[in-house]
Design an enzyme around this catalytic site. Structure first.
Site, PDB file in Angstrom:
ATOM      1  CG  ASP A  80     -21.700  48.064 -96.288  1.00 39.68           C
ATOM      2  OD1 ASP A  80     -21.748  49.171 -96.111  1.00 39.68           O
ATOM      3  OD2 ASP A  80     -21.866  47.121 -95.467  1.00 39.68           O
ATOM      4  CB  ILE A  81     -18.516  45.813 -92.309  1.00 40.26           C
ATOM      5  CG1 ILE A  81     -17.817  44.802 -91.441  1.00 40.26           C
ATOM      6  CG2 ILE A  81     -19.914  46.441 -91.543  1.00 40.26           C
ATOM      7  CD1 ILE A  81     -17.251  45.273 -90.123  1.00 40.26           C
ATOM      8  CD  GLU A  93     -27.482  52.230 -89.614  1.00 42.30           C
ATOM      9  OE1 GLU A  93     -26.258  51.519 -89.633  1.00 42.30           O
ATOM     10  OE2 GLU A  93     -28.545  51.963 -89.405  1.00 42.30           O
ATOM     11  CB  VAL A  94     -21.126  55.929 -91.275  1.00 40.84           C
ATOM     12  CG1 VAL A  94     -19.591  56.461 -90.930  1.00 40.84           C
ATOM     13  CG2 VAL A  94     -21.503  54.518 -90.722  1.00 40.84           C
ATOM     14  CG  HIS A 115     -21.129  56.335 -96.551  1.00 39.08           C
ATOM     15  ND1 HIS A 115     -21.364  57.248 -95.426  1.00 39.08           N
ATOM     16  CD2 HIS A 115     -22.266  55.479 -96.677  1.00 39.08           C
ATOM     17  CE1 HIS A 115     -22.496  56.840 -94.746  1.00 39.08           C
ATOM     18  NE2 HIS A 115     -23.093  55.984 -95.406  1.00 39.08           N
ATOM     19  CG  HIS A 150     -24.397  52.381 -99.881  1.00 39.20           C
ATOM     20  ND1 HIS A 150     -24.029  51.592 -98.791  1.00 39.20           N
ATOM     21  CD2 HIS A 150     -24.589  53.673 -99.016  1.00 39.20           C
ATOM     22  CE1 HIS A 150     -24.392  51.963 -97.611  1.00 39.20           C
ATOM     23  NE2 HIS A 150     -24.745  53.330 -97.721  1.00 39.20           N
TER      24      HIS A 150
HETATM   25  P1  AMP Z   1     -25.417  54.332 -94.158  1.00 36.76           P
HETATM   26  O1  AMP Z   1     -26.633  53.753 -93.650  1.00 36.76           O
HETATM   27  O2  AMP Z   1     -25.792  54.786 -95.581  1.00 36.76           O
HETATM   28  O3  AMP Z   1     -24.779  55.349 -93.246  1.00 36.76           O
HETATM   29  O4  AMP Z   1     -24.408  53.113 -94.525  1.00 36.76           O
HETATM   30  C1  AMP Z   1     -23.275  52.970 -93.551  1.00 36.76           C
HETATM   31  C2  AMP Z   1     -22.817  51.584 -93.955  1.00 36.76           C
HETATM   32  O5  AMP Z   1     -21.455  51.381 -93.314  1.00 36.76           O
HETATM   33  C3  AMP Z   1     -23.736  50.225 -93.802  1.00 36.76           C
HETATM   34  O6  AMP Z   1     -24.127  49.672 -94.878  1.00 36.76           O
HETATM   35  C4  AMP Z   1     -22.572  49.667 -92.828  1.00 36.76           C
HETATM   36  O7  AMP Z   1     -22.870  48.154 -93.228  1.00 36.76           O
HETATM   37  C5  AMP Z   1     -21.469  49.952 -93.277  1.00 36.76           C
HETATM   38  N1  AMP Z   1     -20.415  49.875 -92.234  1.00 36.76           N
HETATM   39  C6  AMP Z   1     -20.277  50.351 -91.049  1.00 36.76           C
HETATM   40  N2  AMP Z   1     -19.040  50.024 -90.224  1.00 36.76           N
HETATM   41  C7  AMP Z   1     -18.351  49.498 -91.475  1.00 36.76           C
HETATM   42  C8  AMP Z   1     -17.091  49.122 -91.313  1.00 36.76           C
HETATM   43  N3  AMP Z   1     -16.219  49.193 -90.257  1.00 36.76           N
HETATM   44  N4  AMP Z   1     -16.268  48.815 -92.611  1.00 36.76           N
HETATM   45  C9  AMP Z   1     -17.188  48.672 -93.798  1.00 36.76           C
HETATM   46  N5  AMP Z   1     -18.297  49.080 -93.561  1.00 36.76           N
HETATM   47  C10 AMP Z   1     -18.824  49.621 -92.415  1.00 36.76           C
END
Ligand code: AMP
Length: 125
Positions: A39-40, A105-106, A110, A112
């Site tokens: 995770d970034i 958010e994405v 995914h 974690h």
């Molecule tokens: P969520 O809130 O469950 O959708 O988690 C999205 C996660 O993606 C967050 O923990 C971010 O820090 C992570 N994230 C966003 N962009 C990137 C990226 N380019 N590479 C790795 N992790 C990312």
């Protein structure tokens, strides 16, 4: 901004761009159908994201539409990441946010994988 996980899959999302090689990632594991990367913005000493390579928005979307081979690969990849990172040594947490109420958010499924330290209560009250 949390997303509505009922929306159709969006090809422009960040993890789709990672999968196409348009954005860099720190890969932990790559399999036929899955990718795991750091995770970034880590929230624990071990914080790895595991994603399917296919276009699935959420766990329920994936469970309904993915092939058996994709599902087996993904579940095994999550377990392999827990072993590879050492997260399994003292315990770890798996989390998959889906939709607005969970703060997703994405809009690409995914999981974690958190570990490497005590992780506190499951949810804030
Ligand atoms: P969520 O809130 O469950 O959708 O988690 C999205 C996660 O993606 C967050 O923990 C971010 O820090 C992570 N994230 C966003 N962009 C990137 C990226 N380019 N590479 C790795 N992790 C990312």
């Amino acid at each position: 901004m949390p997303i509505d996980a009922k929306r159709p899959y969006e090809e422009g999302n960040i993890f789709a761009r990672v999968l196409r090689g348009e954005l860099p990632n720190k890969t932990v594991l790559e399999t036929e159908h899955s990718l795991a990367f750091h995770d970034i913005s880590p929230l624990a000493p071990i914080h790895v994201l595991v994603i399917p390579k296919g276009p699935y928005v959420s766990w329920d979307d994936f469970a309904a539409k993915a092939s058996d081979a994709e599902i087996v690969d993904f579940v095994r990849a999550v377990g392999e990441v827990a072993r590879m990172t050492g997260a399994n040594a003292q315990g770890y947490r798996l989390l998959s946010n889906v939709g607005k109420r969970s703060g997703q958010e994405v809009p690409h499924l995914h999981v974690h994988v958190f570990g490497g330290a005590p992780l506190g209560p499951m949810l804030a009250r």
